[in-house]
Scaffold this motif. Structure first.
Motif, PDB file in Angstrom:
ATOM      1  N   ASN A   1       0.850  -1.188   0.000  1.00 28.35           N
ATOM      2  CA  ASN A   1       0.000   0.000   0.000  1.00 28.35           C
ATOM      3  C   ASN A   1       0.888   1.240   0.000  1.00 28.35           C
ATOM      4  OD1 ASN A   1      -1.699   2.109   0.561  1.00 28.35           O
ATOM      5  ND2 ASN A   1      -2.857   1.032   2.115  1.00 28.35           N
ATOM      6  N   PRO A   2       0.835   2.053  -1.057  1.00 30.55           N
ATOM      7  CA  PRO A   2       1.676   3.253  -1.111  1.00 30.55           C
ATOM      8  C   PRO A   2       1.311   4.284  -0.044  1.00 30.55           C
ATOM      9  CG  PRO A   2       0.110   3.236  -2.921  1.00 30.55           C
ATOM     10  CD  PRO A   2      -0.025   1.909  -2.220  1.00 30.55           C
ATOM     11  N   GLU A   3       0.149   4.129   0.606  1.00 24.44           N
ATOM     12  CA  GLU A   3      -0.247   5.076   1.645  1.00 24.44           C
ATOM     13  C   GLU A   3       0.455   4.806   2.972  1.00 24.44           C
ATOM     14  OE1 GLU A   3      -4.508   5.200   1.970  1.00 24.44           O
ATOM     15  OE2 GLU A   3      -4.729   5.077  -0.195  1.00 24.44           O
ATOM     16  N   VAL A   4       1.039   3.615   3.142  1.00 22.49           N
ATOM     17  CA  VAL A   4       1.730   3.276   4.382  1.00 22.49           C
ATOM     18  C   VAL A   4       3.186   3.713   4.246  1.00 22.49           C
ATOM     19  CG1 VAL A   4       2.435   1.425   5.927  1.00 22.49           C
ATOM     20  CG2 VAL A   4       0.208   1.315   4.789  1.00 22.49           C
TER      21      VAL A   4
END
Length: 107
Positions: free
Chosen positions: A9-12
């Motif tokens: 997940n690029p948001e993490v």
């Protein structure tokens, strides 16, 4: 219920964070244990300069303590699932779905 992603997940964020201890948790326990915590009484010892930040605390019914589990070995942090209580007859669960201290992050 939150949606769980099964791919990166690029948001993490992948970067590290820095924490500064504000105190220690002290009790009679000398080695890690999986059970029996209901009979353990712990003492929170905060830095002296934080005493004013406790003003008004007695008016609350609960206190959430976030702590660093410094005695969990690194190899235990790499495990992601296990049989509850080490019993092969019990189902396998993900470590984040249990109360284990063996977590990928020592918080």
């Amino acid at each position: 219920m939150p949606r769980l992603l099964r791919k990166p997940n690029p948001e993490v964020p992948a970067r590290s964070i820095e924490l500064t201890p504000i105190g220690v948790v002290s009790n009679r326990v000398k080695k890690p244990m999986m059970r029996g915590w209901e009979s353990v009484e712990s003492r929170l010892v905060l830095r002296d300069d934080l005493a004013p930040s406790l003003n008004g605390l007695s008016g609350h019914s609960h206190l959430i303590v976030v702590f660093w589990m410094d005695q969990v070995p690194d190899n235990a942090r790499r495990r992601v699932q296990h049989h509850l209580h080490g019993d092969d007859n019990l189902p396998i669960k993900g470590d984040l779905a249990t109360r284990t201290q063996n977590r990928p992050n020592p918080i």
